[in-house]
Design an enzyme around this catalytic site. Structure first.
Site, PDB file in Angstrom:
ATOM      1  N   GLU A 166       0.801  -1.228   0.000  1.00  0.00           N
ATOM      2  CA  GLU A 166       0.000   0.000   0.000  1.00  0.00           C
ATOM      3  C   GLU A 166       0.833   1.278   0.000  1.00  0.00           C
ATOM      4  O   GLU A 166       0.608   2.185   0.814  1.00  0.00           O
ATOM      5  CB  GLU A 166      -0.993  -0.004   1.174  1.00  0.00           C
ATOM      6  CG  GLU A 166      -2.029  -1.086   1.025  1.00  0.00           C
ATOM      7  CD  GLU A 166      -3.297  -0.863   1.837  1.00  0.00           C
ATOM      8  OE1 GLU A 166      -3.341   0.049   2.661  1.00  0.00           O
ATOM      9  OE2 GLU A 166      -4.265  -1.635   1.622  1.00  0.00           O
ATOM     10  N   GLU A 370      -5.079  -8.672  -0.307  1.00  0.00           N
ATOM     11  CA  GLU A 370      -5.957  -8.415   0.850  1.00  0.00           C
ATOM     12  C   GLU A 370      -7.375  -8.172   0.368  1.00  0.00           C
ATOM     13  O   GLU A 370      -7.572  -7.580  -0.694  1.00  0.00           O
ATOM     14  CB  GLU A 370      -5.520  -7.171   1.647  1.00  0.00           C
ATOM     15  CG  GLU A 370      -4.299  -7.353   2.498  1.00  0.00           C
ATOM     16  CD  GLU A 370      -3.920  -6.097   3.275  1.00  0.00           C
ATOM     17  OE1 GLU A 370      -4.818  -5.327   3.676  1.00  0.00           O
ATOM     18  OE2 GLU A 370      -2.703  -5.898   3.480  1.00  0.00           O
TER      19      GLU A 370
END
Ligand code: BGP
Length: 469
Positions: A166, A370
């Site tokens: 991220e 995820e």
């Protein structure tokens, strides 16, 4: 498009589950581990716990790996904490830290579980943050050296690597959560740090090619397709702008080695263009990922900016995520979507759309690193945990992933968040995601015992059937 029948998941599909080192391991200062920026954080929202004990995976590693085996996982995505391997970020290696990850990886392999390693998940060594962090090119060199140590140690055992988790969330919201450089180095723009991280990623990808031929590597941003609020052309421009700034900036550089034109125009308009030194363009262009890893939680919706209050956050949503940007877009609550207990929207069809968009743009296999539902789980008097809401969430997303496969998208694996309960980024341990329950409260560590939720048994059946049953 509607199809008469689903396509089966490919043979060898990597049904997995995810965690990150600092959120699951605990033992934050044991066996010579150095401090990272998340270890020194003190200002936790909502009075939630810190990461010092987390799920105590460091001391339960054999038990946890046995549970992952029982869950029939084909893959386990976890992160290595830089500060366990190189306590101060760029000095001596820690033999005990290296030994811990060998033990974890060997355990996984013995259970027939493919290790998928994230090299960096928000946990910059504090010693590097104090020397300039991502604002300094020395951190790029330190990261590459750390990556080389990982390849040397674990390369013979690990076939799948993820560079930086991220990166886009760190750049967009990192200062709010202190996950970029901690509270330090705020005078350097997040986009200069971003450029350095992009260089670090590119060099790490190129070094893997040289050091571990045959191993595969990819980035792991959080990608969420941005819808326009309406078909009003100005709304479509706003959504397209935010897609470029939030999503494609990161993937264009990772895959094509160049900045996305609209994202670059945004940086120019804001006076935020990074300093690009001679040789940087070549480094970025030389690196090629094998696949794209990405985290998906929900889509966004954007409307044209209206001049005042564009930056307002969606009421009830997460302010770090559902915020607009003046002059760029207004964040809109999508009236067609349900929300979870924390105000996060739930959009399984948006998952299919996001998969399609990424694949159409980059034509690389996709690995979902995820996806999952944070919830307040309750333990029934007999010890069972009936998390049917989580099963429903995962089922809906897996179904849409299968439609994306019917659309022709190449998906290589699915690693929901999280394999086991851990400390959430925003809401402590009370916001649970795992298939395995961990008996602890925010500040009361209780037994730290493990138990299987209903979703554990459901996911195991699904993996055994290689898809929805
Ligand atoms: C992603 C992070 C994870 C995890 C997840 C859920 O952004 O990569 O580390 O925390 O989000 O978020 P939260 O824990 O805030 O619910």
């Amino acid at each position: 498009m509607k199809y008469a029948a689903r396509k089966p998941f490919p043979e060898g599909f990597l049904w997995g589950a995810s965690t990150s080192g600092y959120q699951v391991e605990g033992a934050w200062d044991e066996d010579g581990k150095g401090k990272s920026i998340v270890d020194v954080r003190t200002d936790f929202p909502h009075g939630t716990t810190d990461y010092t004990v987390a799920a105590d995976h460091y001391h339960h590693v054999d038990e946890d790996v046995a549970l992952f085996g029982e869950l029939c996982l084909k893959a386990y995505r976890f992160s290595i904490q830089w500060t366990r391997i190189v306590p101060d970020g760029d000095g001596e290696l820690s033999a005990k830290g290296v030994a811990f990850y060998h033990r974890l990886i060997d355990g996984l392999i013995a259970q027939g579980i493919e290790p998928i390693v994230t090299m960096y998940h928000f946990d910059l060594p504090q010693a590097l943050a104090e020397k300039g962090g991502w604002g300094s090119r020395a951190t790029v060199d330190a990261f590459v050296r750390y990556a080389e140590e990982l390849y040397r140690e674990f390369g013979p055992k690990v076939a799948y690597w993820l560079t930086i988790n991220e990166q886009n969330m760190m750049v967009l919201y990192g200062s709010a959560l202190d996950i970029l450089d901690g509270p330090l180095n705020r005078e350097v723009s997040a986009y200069q740090k971003n450029h350095h991280m992009l260089l670090a990623q590119a060099r790490a990808m190129s070094r893997l090619r040289e050091m571990v031929p045959g191993a595969k590597i990819g980035p792991a941003p959080n990608i969420a397709y941005v819808y326009p609020e309406s078909c009003k052309p100005d709304d479509v421009v706003a959504a397209s702008d935010f897609n470029a700034i939030r999503n494609w900036l990161y993937l264009d550089v990772a895959v094509h080695g160049r900045y996305h034109p609209i994202a670059w125009a945004y940086l120019e308009a804001r006076g935020l263009t990074p300093t690009i030194e001679p040789g940087d363009a070549q480094i970025l262009a030389a690196a090629k990922p094998d696949f794209i890893g990405f985290n998906y939680y929900a889509t966004h919706t954007a409307a044209a900016p209206c001049g005042a209050g564009d930056e307002a956050a969606i009421e009830g949503g997460d302010p770090q995520i559902f915020m607009g940007e003046p002059g760029i877009f207004r964040a809109i609550a999508n009236p067609h979507l349900k929300k979870n207990a924390f105000g996060w929207e739930i959009d399984p069809v948006g998952f299919r759309i996001t998969l399609r968009e990424i694949y159409e743009r980059y034509h690389l296999p996709l690995l979902v690193t995820e996806n999952g539902l944070g919830a307040f789980d309750e333990v029934a008097p007999d010890g069972s945990i009936h998390d049917d809401y989580r099963i429903e969430y995962l089922r809906a997303h897996i179904e849409q992933m299968q439609w994306a496969i019917a659309d022709g998208v190449e998906v290589m694996g699915y690693c929901p968040w999280s394999a086991i309960d851990l400390v959430s980024t925003h809401h402590g341990i009370s916001k649970r995601y795992g298939f395995v329950y961990v008996d602890r409260g925010e500040h009361d560590l209780r037994t730290l015992g493990r138990s299987k939720k209903d979703s554990f048994f459901w996911y195991r059946r699904l993996i055994e059937a290689n898809g929805l049953v």
